[in-house]
Enzyme design. Sequence first.
Site, PDB file in Angstrom:
ATOM      1  N   SER A 145      -1.143  37.235  95.698  1.00  0.00           N
ATOM      2  CA  SER A 145       0.139  37.867  95.475  1.00  0.00           C
ATOM      3  C   SER A 145       1.154  36.576  95.167  1.00  0.00           C
ATOM      4  O   SER A 145       0.999  35.946  94.351  1.00  0.00           O
ATOM      5  CB  SER A 145       0.612  38.485  96.623  1.00  0.00           C
ATOM      6  OG  SER A 145       1.988  39.226  96.297  1.00  0.00           O
ATOM      7  N   ASP A 199      -1.726  43.621  92.745  1.00  0.00           N
ATOM      8  CA  ASP A 199      -1.395  42.570  93.880  1.00  0.00           C
ATOM      9  C   ASP A 199      -2.693  42.314  94.802  1.00  0.00           C
ATOM     10  O   ASP A 199      -3.002  43.616  95.178  1.00  0.00           O
ATOM     11  CB  ASP A 199      -0.083  43.232  94.654  1.00  0.00           C
ATOM     12  CG  ASP A 199       0.378  42.070  95.601  1.00  0.00           C
ATOM     13  OD1 ASP A 199      -0.200  41.474  96.376  1.00  0.00           O
ATOM     14  OD2 ASP A 199       1.683  41.748  95.490  1.00  0.00           O
TER      15      ASP A 199
END
Length: 379
Positions: free
Chosen positions: A29, A197
Amino acid sequence: MYELGALRAMDEAIDGLDLTRLDCYVGVSSGAFLAAGLANRMDTAEMCRIFITGDSDDVQFRPETFLRPAFIEYMRRAAGAPKLAMEWWRDIVFRRGDSRWSDAINRFGGLVPTGFFDSTEIERFLREVFTRRGRSNDFRELAAPLYVVAVELDSGKAVRFGDTDWDDIPISRAVQASAALPGLYAPVEVRGRHFVDGALRRTMHASLLLEKGVDLLIGINPLVPFDANVARRAPDGIDSRLSEGGLPVVLSQTFRTLLQSRMQVGLQRYAQTYPNIDQLVFEPNSDDGELFFTNVFSFAARRRVCELAYRNTLDDLRARAAELEPVLRAHGLSLREEVVNDATRSIVDGLPKRPRATETTARLRRALDEVDHFIATQR
């Protein structure tokens, strides 16, 4: 921003630790931004100049790069509205009204954009950074392995960019995919597949490092649930019940709780599977209301978030000194007491004044640094 502040604190407080020369890096992320930078020999001081003080002679950071509306996505979704409306109206007419409102909501859900912001400019920004001054945008050219983790949307499986079969993807593209938080950024297409993500699958993906046979794992988890019962600072109108903050606060607390609990379970399992590997994991204080309620869309708050992370990490190192010192000593590291015990120290206090450099002098300095490191390791 929290991870950057924590990294800067470790960089200054732990003697013998060079974050740009670790054996392996994993970025997940937003952490993929920093992991890719460190693997490219960008130290925490330079990152602070880029994102905090803004006086870097190398990279000019513009916050609007991260908040560019996804106009193309909006128009693409809106273009399908007439067709969906016609189909729905036809169903109502020919099915004599048995098409329920719930069916309409499900059908028209396809008109909602998959992300509010476009990450294309973020990828371009990273590509420019990683293709000058001796850095590389190619996983295969880095001195140490770098893995950037993203999740394939259509299968829910994690993909390790930088690993076999995925190391030809540019680092900038991999980071863009790993940081595509659903709802915030649209999924990123790579090889005809869509990625989101990387934290949706696991929080840190620490097993990637442990499988490599490292002897010391250093991790940062910037998101922990807020404990309103012992909070030191909270905004007006919110005392001990987070529900008073509405849906955004409830979702934030839920997301943080899931991430931390999943990470804790993983670390406990790793401790049993890899008992000879030391783990150092740093997290924010759960009672820090100022950090929890900071507006994530406010880039004006980035200096404050970094400062909080910097102070929290130094306080954590000082509080855990007795526990950490033997662990650090086993790896040739030690705490710098003058840094850890300085209660007034700021994140900008230790930033060295770096001389201005051109592309040529920056490459020369990097080459000389490599020579110095090689000689030091030979000694």
